[in-house]
Design a protein around this motif. Structure first.
Motif, PDB file in Angstrom:
ATOM      1  N   ILE A  42     -77.972  58.207  42.099  1.00 25.76           N
ATOM      2  CA  ILE A  42     -78.768  57.384  43.011  1.00 25.76           C
ATOM      3  C   ILE A  42     -79.994  58.125  43.524  1.00 25.76           C
ATOM      4  O   ILE A  42     -80.527  57.783  44.575  1.00 25.76           O
ATOM      5  CB  ILE A  42     -77.909  56.882  44.191  1.00 25.76           C
ATOM      6  CG1 ILE A  42     -77.285  58.059  44.957  1.00 25.76           C
ATOM      7  CG2 ILE A  42     -76.860  55.904  43.722  1.00 25.76           C
ATOM      8  CD1 ILE A  42     -76.565  57.664  46.223  1.00 25.76           C
ATOM      9  N   SER A  43     -80.441  59.157  42.799  1.00 28.69           N
ATOM     10  CA  SER A  43     -81.587  59.957  43.246  1.00 28.69           C
ATOM     11  C   SER A  43     -82.828  59.090  43.379  1.00 28.69           C
ATOM     12  O   SER A  43     -83.162  58.322  42.483  1.00 28.69           O
ATOM     13  CB  SER A  43     -81.872  61.090  42.262  1.00 28.69           C
ATOM     14  OG  SER A  43     -80.853  62.026  42.282  1.00 28.69           O
ATOM     15  N   ARG A  44     -83.490  59.231  44.505  1.00 22.34           N
ATOM     16  CA  ARG A  44     -84.754  58.544  44.765  1.00 22.34           C
ATOM     17  C   ARG A  44     -85.781  59.596  45.138  1.00 22.34           C
ATOM     18  O   ARG A  44     -85.483  60.541  45.847  1.00 22.34           O
ATOM     19  CB  ARG A  44     -84.619  57.544  45.903  1.00 22.34           C
ATOM     20  CG  ARG A  44     -83.535  56.536  45.721  1.00 22.34           C
ATOM     21  CD  ARG A  44     -83.851  55.138  45.371  1.00 22.34           C
ATOM     22  NE  ARG A  44     -85.067  54.555  45.822  1.00 22.34           N
ATOM     23  CZ  ARG A  44     -85.748  53.706  45.072  1.00 22.34           C
ATOM     24  NH1 ARG A  44     -85.353  53.423  43.858  1.00 22.34           N
ATOM     25  NH2 ARG A  44     -86.844  53.155  45.520  1.00 22.34           N
ATOM     26  N   ASP A 100     -87.391  55.358  42.014  1.00 27.45           N
ATOM     27  CA  ASP A 100     -86.235  55.938  41.353  1.00 27.45           C
ATOM     28  C   ASP A 100     -86.651  57.253  40.704  1.00 27.45           C
ATOM     29  O   ASP A 100     -87.684  57.331  40.035  1.00 27.45           O
ATOM     30  CB  ASP A 100     -85.701  54.960  40.306  1.00 27.45           C
ATOM     31  CG  ASP A 100     -84.423  55.439  39.663  1.00 27.45           C
ATOM     32  OD1 ASP A 100     -83.625  56.085  40.350  1.00 27.45           O
ATOM     33  OD2 ASP A 100     -84.235  55.173  38.464  1.00 27.45           O
ATOM     34  N   SER A 116     -85.420  58.865  38.181  1.00 28.48           N
ATOM     35  CA  SER A 116     -85.448  58.818  36.709  1.00 28.48           C
ATOM     36  C   SER A 116     -86.748  58.194  36.213  1.00 28.48           C
ATOM     37  O   SER A 116     -87.339  58.664  35.235  1.00 28.48           O
ATOM     38  CB  SER A 116     -84.252  58.027  36.177  1.00 28.48           C
ATOM     39  OG  SER A 116     -83.060  58.697  36.508  1.00 28.48           O
ATOM     40  N   ASP A 117     -87.207  57.140  36.883  1.00 27.89           N
ATOM     41  CA  ASP A 117     -88.486  56.523  36.514  1.00 27.89           C
ATOM     42  C   ASP A 117     -89.646  57.485  36.748  1.00 27.89           C
ATOM     43  O   ASP A 117     -90.574  57.562  35.947  1.00 27.89           O
ATOM     44  CB  ASP A 117     -88.731  55.237  37.311  1.00 27.89           C
ATOM     45  CG  ASP A 117     -87.784  54.118  36.922  1.00 27.89           C
ATOM     46  OD1 ASP A 117     -87.181  54.192  35.832  1.00 27.89           O
ATOM     47  OD2 ASP A 117     -87.649  53.170  37.717  1.00 27.89           O
TER      48      ASP A 117
END
Length: 174
Positions: A130-132, A145, A147-148
């Protein structure tokens, strides 16, 4: 990614501090997040005592705590890679970075990127699924996000460079 700062003479050191930052982004394992993982693991383990005994509770604690630590370490490494990538691209584009320091607020892991125009705060929640990522400059922030952000790091760095360094250093109209 540069892991160690090269050895320089005093004259080179003064020239480097005036032009660009050439260091590393510090590690940011957060004791509070690890403490939260420990508390959740202990609660989950205590629920297993009536049903499986102490052995089952100890096993549940080890599995949950180990998984939680791994999730935090992976999340911290992801946010650190993004921060390092942003700083590296900004320096390559001509932005002046004087220092990068670690800070934290609540359960967020943060790095403060110091520039002559003001501080940029990059960070987020360092739990890998859930890394932001959040980036804040002069009170204005954006969150996405992680990953994005990692997938589109070049585009993200270019857009933030325009907002922070190109606009921030432009002469003000009166």
């Amino acid at each position: 990614m540069q892991l160690e700062e090269p050895t320089r003479t005093k004259g080179e050191e003064q020239a480097a501090t005036q032009t660009a930052w050439h260091g590393t982004v510090p590690s940011a394992l957060d004791v509070r997040v690890l403490g939260l993982v420990g508390v959740i693991a202990a609660l989950a383990a205590s629920l297993n005592i009536p049903f499986g005994g102490l052995a089952m509770a100890a096993g549940a604690f080890v599995v949950i705590a180990g998984g939680g630590v791994a999730v935090h370490v992976l999340g911290e490494r992801k946010l650190r890679r993004i921060t390092d990538g942003l700083v590296e691209r900004w320096v390559d584009a001509g932005g002046q970075i004087t220092d990068v320091t670690r800070s934290s607020d609540g359960l967020q892991t943060k790095w403060t990127v110091e520039t002559p125009d003001g501080d940029i705060v990059i960070g987020g929640l360092a739990l890998v699924p859930i890394s932001r990522l959040s980036v804040e400059w002069q009170g204005v922030g954006d969150t996405m996000d992680a990953s994005d952000a990692e997938e589109n790091l070049d585009k993200l760095a270019a857009g933030l460079y325009k907002e922070i360094f190109a606009i921030g250093s432009a002469p003000q109209r009166t």
